[in-house]
Design a protein around this motif. Sequence first.
Motif, mmCIF file in Angstrom:
data_model
loop_
_atom_site.group_PDB
_atom_site.id
_atom_site.type_symbol
_atom_site.label_atom_id
_atom_site.label_comp_id
_atom_site.label_asym_id
_atom_site.label_seq_id
_atom_site.Cartn_x
_atom_site.Cartn_y
_atom_site.Cartn_z
ATOM 1 N N UNK A 96 -43.014 52.649 -5.367
ATOM 2 C CA UNK A 96 -42.958 53.792 -4.472
ATOM 3 C C UNK A 96 -42.238 53.406 -3.182
ATOM 4 N N UNK A 97 -41.321 54.294 -2.749
ATOM 5 C CA UNK A 97 -40.612 54.055 -1.485
ATOM 6 C C UNK A 97 -41.430 54.612 -0.334
ATOM 7 N N UNK A 114 -49.382 41.508 -5.232
ATOM 8 C CA UNK A 114 -50.172 42.729 -5.289
ATOM 9 C C UNK A 114 -50.619 43.076 -3.878
ATOM 10 N N UNK A 115 -49.891 44.000 -3.251
ATOM 11 C CA UNK A 115 -50.157 44.309 -1.836
ATOM 12 C C UNK A 115 -50.788 45.684 -1.753
ATOM 13 N N UNK A 116 -52.096 45.725 -1.464
ATOM 14 C CA UNK A 116 -52.789 47.010 -1.370
ATOM 15 C C UNK A 116 -53.923 46.872 -0.368
ATOM 16 N N UNK A 152 -31.831 55.281 -6.293
ATOM 17 C CA UNK A 152 -32.225 55.490 -4.909
ATOM 18 C C UNK A 152 -31.269 54.761 -3.983
ATOM 19 N N UNK A 178 -32.034 53.996 -0.816
ATOM 20 C CA UNK A 178 -32.761 53.093 0.080
ATOM 21 C C UNK A 178 -33.165 51.868 -0.715
ATOM 22 N N UNK A 206 -36.725 48.664 7.805
ATOM 23 C CA UNK A 206 -37.813 49.651 7.649
ATOM 24 C C UNK A 206 -37.236 50.980 7.195
ATOM 25 N N UNK A 258 -36.343 50.957 1.708
ATOM 26 C CA UNK A 258 -37.205 51.682 0.785
ATOM 27 C C UNK A 258 -38.657 51.261 0.835
ATOM 28 N N UNK A 259 -38.930 50.040 1.293
ATOM 29 C CA UNK A 259 -40.308 49.569 1.524
ATOM 30 C C UNK A 259 -41.208 49.590 0.299
ATOM 31 N N UNK A 260 -40.654 49.431 -0.890
ATOM 32 C CA UNK A 260 -41.511 49.309 -2.066
ATOM 33 C C UNK A 260 -41.898 47.845 -2.220
ATOM 34 N N UNK A 261 -43.199 47.558 -2.236
ATOM 35 C CA UNK A 261 -43.595 46.147 -2.245
ATOM 36 C C UNK A 261 -43.597 45.609 -3.672
ATOM 37 N N UNK A 262 -42.430 45.274 -4.152
ATOM 38 C CA UNK A 262 -42.331 44.656 -5.481
ATOM 39 C C UNK A 262 -41.082 43.777 -5.506
ATOM 40 N N UNK A 319 -35.637 49.210 -4.534
ATOM 41 C CA UNK A 319 -36.224 49.135 -3.198
ATOM 42 C C UNK A 319 -37.035 47.848 -3.053
#
Lengths: 278, 334
Positions: free
Chosen positions: A179-180, B89-91, B178, B180, B258, B262-266, B277
Amino acid sequence: MKNCRTGRGAILVGIAVLLIAAGANAADKLQIDGSTTVGPIADAFAEAFKSLHPTCSITVSKTGSGDGVASLIDSRCSIAMASRFMKEAEFKNAVNNGVLPVAHVVAMDGVCVVLHPSNPVQALTTDQVRDIYAGKITNWNQVGGVNRPIVIISRDTSSGTYESFNELVMRKEKMAAGVEYVNSNPQAHARVRSTEGAIGYVGLGFLDRYVKTVKLNGVAPSRSTIARGIFPVSRPLFLFTNGYPTLGSMTHAFVTFHLTEQGQEIIESKGFVPRTEY
Amino acid sequence: MTNSQTIQLDPTGAAARFTRPLRLSAAEDLRGYIGSHLGRAFLFMTTFLSVVAVLLIFAFVVYEALPFFFKGSWADAFARVKEFLTANNWYPQREHDPYYGALAIITGSLYVTVCSLLLAVPIGVLAAVFLSDIAPFQLRQICKPLIEILAAIPSVAYGVFAVMVVAPWMQRRLGFNTGANALNASLILAVMALPTIISVAEDALSAIGRKTREASYALGATRAETIVKVVIPAAHSGIVAAVILGMMRAIGETMVVWMASGNASRIPSPWWDLSQSIRTMTATIAGELGEVPKGSDHYYVLFAIGILLLAFTFTLNLFSEYFMAKVKRQARGG
C-alpha cells in the motif's frame, strides 16, 4: 506593552491588566483531551474562541480517544474528544468516580472511496474494499472492472482519515505491504487523479469531477447520507463533558459551537460533515 | 636594543616619528587584557555551542530510543534488536501485538541512496571535469552559479514536481503501475545531489593545478590522456569526498522521498524492480512521529530508526573528513 513608555502610571496599569488577566485565566481555562480525528475541529474551535473571547485559554492535546476518556474520568480535562462512544467499562469507571459523562455530537465523519475517472467500476461493497486494501484482491477484473492491477493509496497512519478508514472499513485488519502512503487529502486526490488503476479514500470535501466516487454497499456518499448515517463509512464525532455544562459557561459555549454558522464552516473546512441537514 | 641600532636600521626616521610610549598605562593594559579574554571566551562559547548541540542531539536520540530495546531481560533486548534489524514486517500502530521489523525501511533507504548515486555520480563527475578542464572561462563563470542554484531550491518544490509531473509521466510513458516509486525518488534525489557532487569534485580537480597538467602535456600526452590518466587519478580523494557528500544529501533527504517514493514498507521483488514503491527511514520518522503517543513503543522505535540514520551519516561523515584531509595534504604537496 505600548503603555510601558509612559512610565510609572503605565506600570500600574500593566500590573492591573495582568491581575485581571490572571483572574480571567483561572476562570476560563479549558483542557481538552482525546481523539486525533476530532483534534483538528477542536483546534480550529479553540482558535476561533481566542478571537471571540480573548481572555480564555484553551489547551487541546491529541492523545487518542481512549486517553481522552480516561483523562475525563480522572477529571484531568474538562472536555474529552472521542471518535467513538464510551465503552461500558469506561462509563462504569466514570460513574464510580463521580463523573457523569454527557455526549455531544459535534460533526459527522465520512470517508469516501475514490477511483480514477476512467475506471468503469461503479459500486463496491465494504468487504470488497477491505479485501483490496488487505491485498486479497489485486486486479480490477476481480470486482467487475477491466484487467488492470490495483494501485492502493492510503493516508499516512497518523492521520484521522486513516483511523476512520481503518476502523470502519478495515475493521483493524492489516493493510497489505504494497500500500502506498501519502500525507494529505490533496495528495491522495492527486495520486488517484493521475493513476489509472488507483483506489484511494478522502474526506467528503475533496470529491470533485477529477476523481470518481463509488457507491459503497449501494449508497453514494453525500452530505445528506453521511449526516443521516446511511453511508457505511460514516460515524459521529463526540465531545464528552462531566454532566451537562452550566449554561453560559465557556465549556457550554465550546460544546455548542458547532451549532453556530462559524462552527459549521469550520467543520466543513476540515473535511467533516456538519450535523445540520439542509 | 639600543638607539643607535634603530637609527641604523631605519634611515628615514619613521621610528623616531612614532611617538606613542612603548609602555601602556595600567588602564589600557587592563582593557587590552579583558578585551582579549572576553573575545576569546565569546568565540569559544560560539564554537562550543555547536559542538554541544551535536552531542545533545546524539544523547537525546539515544535516550529516547533506549526504552524500546531495554525493558526486561537482556535476551529480550537482544530479540528486539534482532526483530528491528532483520524482520520485514512494519506494523507499529497496531493496538495488540504490533510488529517492529524495519528491514524493508532500511533497505528502502539504501535503494534510493544507491540508485540516486548511480545516476548522479557519473553525471556529476563528468560535469566537474568539463567545468574544470574543458569549458571556456566565460561559460564556467555562468554554469557554476547556475548549478549551485539547484541546491537552493526547497525540497518540497522537488516533491511537488515528482508527484505532479514525474509520476504521471512514468505511468503514461514507461507503463509503470504507479508513478510514486523507487525510481522516481532516486531520480529526484540524483538531481538534488548533483550540485554538491559537481561543486566539490570541481574544486578537487581545479586544486590539481596547472603545473601537473603542463608536465603531462610536456611528456606528449593529449588532453584526453591528461584528464583521464593524470588529473582524475590525482584528484581521486576529492572526488570520493564529493560522492560521499552527495550520498549524505541523498540518505538524509526527507520531503522528496516522503512524497515521491510511495512509502510502501516492503522490499521490491524481484530486487531490481525499481517501479515498485518503497519507504525510507527518514520518511517513516517524518510520517509517523507527528501523531504517535509520546512514551509508547511506537514512539521509541522511531527514535531507534533515528539512531540508525545518525550512525549512517556519522560514518559517512568520518569517511568524507578522511578524504578531504587527504586532498588538503596533496594540495600542500605532501
